[in-house]
Scaffold this motif. Structure first.
Motif, PDB file in Angstrom:
ATOM      1  N   MET A 118      30.664  39.883 -77.432  1.00 19.22           N
ATOM      2  CA  MET A 118      30.256  39.403 -76.125  1.00 19.22           C
ATOM      3  C   MET A 118      29.667  40.546 -75.313  1.00 19.22           C
ATOM      4  N   THR A 119      28.752  40.227 -74.390  1.00 21.12           N
ATOM      5  CA  THR A 119      28.063  41.244 -73.607  1.00 21.12           C
ATOM      6  C   THR A 119      28.725  41.502 -72.267  1.00 21.12           C
ATOM      7  N   SER A 120      29.742  40.760 -71.888  1.00 23.95           N
ATOM      8  CA  SER A 120      30.420  40.983 -70.618  1.00 23.95           C
ATOM      9  C   SER A 120      31.249  42.258 -70.680  1.00 23.95           C
ATOM     10  N   TRP A 121      31.691  42.745 -69.490  1.00 24.10           N
ATOM     11  CA  TRP A 121      32.463  43.979 -69.449  1.00 24.10           C
ATOM     12  C   TRP A 121      33.757  43.833 -70.233  1.00 24.10           C
ATOM     13  N   LEU A 122      34.493  42.767 -70.005  1.00 24.80           N
ATOM     14  CA  LEU A 122      35.755  42.575 -70.706  1.00 24.80           C
ATOM     15  C   LEU A 122      35.517  42.235 -72.177  1.00 24.80           C
ATOM     16  N   GLY A 123      34.412  41.549 -72.456  1.00 24.48           N
ATOM     17  CA  GLY A 123      34.106  41.204 -73.838  1.00 24.48           C
ATOM     18  C   GLY A 123      33.821  42.422 -74.697  1.00 24.48           C
ATOM     19  N   ARG A 124      33.331  43.504 -74.087  1.00 26.27           N
ATOM     20  CA  ARG A 124      33.008  44.720 -74.844  1.00 26.27           C
ATOM     21  C   ARG A 124      34.222  45.611 -75.070  1.00 26.27           C
ATOM     22  N   ARG A 125      35.309  45.308 -74.435  1.00 20.15           N
ATOM     23  CA  ARG A 125      36.507  46.142 -74.579  1.00 20.15           C
ATOM     24  C   ARG A 125      37.196  45.866 -75.907  1.00 20.15           C
ATOM     25  N   ASP A 126      37.987  46.832 -76.358  1.00 20.15           N
ATOM     26  CA  ASP A 126      38.665  46.727 -77.650  1.00 20.15           C
ATOM     27  C   ASP A 126      39.678  45.587 -77.647  1.00 20.15           C
ATOM     28  N   ALA A 127      39.767  44.880 -78.756  1.00 16.52           N
ATOM     29  CA  ALA A 127      40.650  43.719 -78.853  1.00 16.52           C
ATOM     30  C   ALA A 127      42.119  44.107 -78.712  1.00 16.52           C
ATOM     31  N   THR A 128      42.511  45.245 -79.281  1.00 19.92           N
ATOM     32  CA  THR A 128      43.899  45.681 -79.166  1.00 19.92           C
ATOM     33  C   THR A 128      44.267  45.988 -77.725  1.00 19.92           C
ATOM     34  N   PRO A 170      35.100  36.505 -63.658  1.00 24.12           N
ATOM     35  CA  PRO A 170      33.661  36.725 -63.898  1.00 24.12           C
ATOM     36  C   PRO A 170      33.371  37.821 -64.916  1.00 24.12           C
ATOM     37  N   SER A 171      34.293  38.797 -65.072  1.00 23.35           N
ATOM     38  CA  SER A 171      34.057  39.877 -66.030  1.00 23.35           C
ATOM     39  C   SER A 171      34.215  39.428 -67.469  1.00 23.35           C
ATOM     40  N   THR A 172      34.750  38.223 -67.695  1.00 26.28           N
ATOM     41  CA  THR A 172      34.894  37.733 -69.071  1.00 26.28           C
ATOM     42  C   THR A 172      33.567  37.256 -69.641  1.00 26.28           C
ATOM     43  N   GLY A 173      32.659  36.845 -68.763  1.00 34.96           N
ATOM     44  CA  GLY A 173      31.382  36.332 -69.245  1.00 34.96           C
ATOM     45  C   GLY A 173      31.428  34.931 -69.799  1.00 34.96           C
ATOM     46  N   VAL A 174      32.595  34.271 -69.727  1.00 33.85           N
ATOM     47  CA  VAL A 174      32.741  32.904 -70.226  1.00 33.85           C
ATOM     48  C   VAL A 174      32.398  31.939 -69.085  1.00 33.85           C
ATOM     49  N   PRO A 175      31.507  30.973 -69.297  1.00 34.33           N
ATOM     50  CA  PRO A 175      31.155  30.023 -68.238  1.00 34.33           C
ATOM     51  C   PRO A 175      32.371  29.266 -67.731  1.00 34.33           C
ATOM     52  N   LEU A 176      32.348  28.933 -66.437  1.00 35.35           N
ATOM     53  CA  LEU A 176      33.481  28.233 -65.843  1.00 35.35           C
ATOM     54  C   LEU A 176      33.714  26.879 -66.510  1.00 35.35           C
ATOM     55  N   GLY A 177      32.630  26.213 -66.918  1.00 39.19           N
ATOM     56  CA  GLY A 177      32.777  24.931 -67.599  1.00 39.19           C
ATOM     57  C   GLY A 177      33.546  25.065 -68.897  1.00 39.19           C
ATOM     58  N   ALA A 178      33.251  26.126 -69.653  1.00 39.75           N
ATOM     59  CA  ALA A 178      33.965  26.354 -70.915  1.00 39.75           C
ATOM     60  C   ALA A 178      35.423  26.701 -70.664  1.00 39.75           C
ATOM     61  N   LEU A 179      35.683  27.489 -69.609  1.00 37.60           N
ATOM     62  CA  LEU A 179      37.061  27.817 -69.274  1.00 37.60           C
ATOM     63  C   LEU A 179      37.848  26.572 -68.899  1.00 37.60           C
ATOM     64  N   TRP A 180      37.193  25.665 -68.165  1.00 39.24           N
ATOM     65  CA  TRP A 180      37.880  24.436 -67.772  1.00 39.24           C
ATOM     66  C   TRP A 180      38.179  23.572 -68.987  1.00 39.24           C
ATOM     67  N   ARG A 181      37.225  23.444 -69.915  1.00 38.30           N
ATOM     68  CA  ARG A 181      37.440  22.617 -71.104  1.00 38.30           C
ATOM     69  C   ARG A 181      38.559  23.181 -71.969  1.00 38.30           C
ATOM     70  N   ARG A 182      38.697  24.491 -71.995  1.00 36.93           N
ATOM     71  CA  ARG A 182      39.753  25.088 -72.806  1.00 36.93           C
ATOM     72  C   ARG A 182      41.088  25.141 -72.070  1.00 36.93           C
ATOM     73  N   GLY A 183      41.051  25.254 -70.745  1.00 35.06           N
ATOM     74  CA  GLY A 183      42.272  25.521 -70.003  1.00 35.06           C
ATOM     75  C   GLY A 183      42.931  24.341 -69.333  1.00 35.06           C
ATOM     76  N   TRP A 184      42.308  23.139 -69.388  1.00 33.65           N
ATOM     77  CA  TRP A 184      42.921  22.010 -68.684  1.00 33.65           C
ATOM     78  C   TRP A 184      44.311  21.648 -69.216  1.00 33.65           C
ATOM     79  N   PRO A 185      44.641  21.856 -70.507  1.00 31.25           N
ATOM     80  CA  PRO A 185      46.020  21.553 -70.923  1.00 31.25           C
ATOM     81  C   PRO A 185      47.068  22.397 -70.200  1.00 31.25           C
ATOM     82  N   ILE A 186      46.714  23.655 -69.861  1.00 30.12           N
ATOM     83  CA  ILE A 186      47.666  24.497 -69.139  1.00 30.12           C
ATOM     84  C   ILE A 186      47.917  23.928 -67.751  1.00 30.12           C
ATOM     85  N   LEU A 187      46.850  23.504 -67.072  1.00 35.20           N
ATOM     86  CA  LEU A 187      46.997  22.916 -65.738  1.00 35.20           C
ATOM     87  C   LEU A 187      47.794  21.621 -65.803  1.00 35.20           C
TER      88      LEU A 187
END
Length: 236
Positions: free
Chosen positions: A1-11, A45-62
């Motif tokens: 990913m090209t976002s700031w957080l996306g470029r950071r090491d996975a560990t 915003p630093s994740t670079g993931v669109p808000l729509g995608a975050l909502w589709r993935r995160g609605w079970p938590i809500l």
């Protein structure tokens, strides 16, 4: 990913999420949970993931947090302080605390894994945490196959309906379990045939580096976790 957080090491991202989650689990303080949620929402915003995608993935938590909140309001212990009255119901601090804690526990891992590529995670675990390559490759395969489970479940239910069979949730989940086991066996056989289970030293295709920006991610996680612990004791 090209976002700031996306470029950071996975560990680094994994460690930061684990530290924050471990701190949140120790408290029911709504202020501490809100601090974590607010901080992570600012960093979204630093994740670079669109808000729509975050909502589709995160609605079970809500949805889960809302369910826990209603259950606690209706059937929870009555020894907690009342913070509000809504529609004739007493909204107690423990109900708010349980709901917010679930969000604060799920959000760090949710945001981190949204920015982690499974291949990068496997390479990073082997390089920085000295995880066994056999385990790392197995985890990589599991991450790659996990998104297929939803499609597999949908196809099982459609197939049962097409045959005129009652597509119950329990029977469909059992069919999904059987299909997942069969897929896992085939995948394990294919990986062994390609030398993934071969003993001895292994080489890596891509070198991963742990820089100071990655250390900053871990430091931010530790700082947020320390803030949660301080709020816990300050409000005791």
């Amino acid at each position: 990913m090209t976002s700031w957080l996306g470029r950071r090491d996975a560990t680094a991202k994994l460690l930061a999420a684990l530290v924050v989650t471990a701190a949140v689990v120790t408290t029911l303080d709504p202020v501490a949970s809100l601090t974590v949620i607010g901080t992570l929402l600012v960093l979204t915003p630093s994740t670079g993931v669109p808000l729509g995608a975050l909502w589709r993935r995160g609605w079970p938590i809500l949805l889960s947090a809302a369910g826990i909140f209603l259950f606690t309001v209706l059937l929870g212990a009555k020894d907690s302080a009342v913070v509000a009255h809504v529609a004739g119901l007493d909204i107690r601090e423990n109900a708010v605390g349980y709901a917010l804690r679930l969000l604060a526990v799920g959000l760090p891992g949710f945001l981190m894994f949204a920015t982690i590529d499974p291949t990068d995670l496997a390479d990073s675990l082997v390089a920085h945490l000295r995880v066994s390559p056999r385990f790392a490759i197995g985890a990589l395969a599991a991450f790659r196959l996990a998104p297929l489970l939803a499609d597999e479940y949908r196809l099982i239910r459609l197939a049962r309906r097409a045959r005129g069979t009652r597509a119950g949730i329990g029977s469909s989940l059992f069919g999904l379990l059987v299909a997942a086991i069969r897929r896992g066996i085939r995948l394990a056989t294919a990986m062994e045939a390609r030398g993934f289970d071969r003993g001895g030293a292994r080489t890596v295709a891509r070198e991963t580096r742990f820089g100071w920006m990655d250390a900053l991610v871990v430091a931010l996680g530790i700082t947020l976790a320390a803030t949660v612990i301080l709020l816990k004791f300050a409000r005791t």
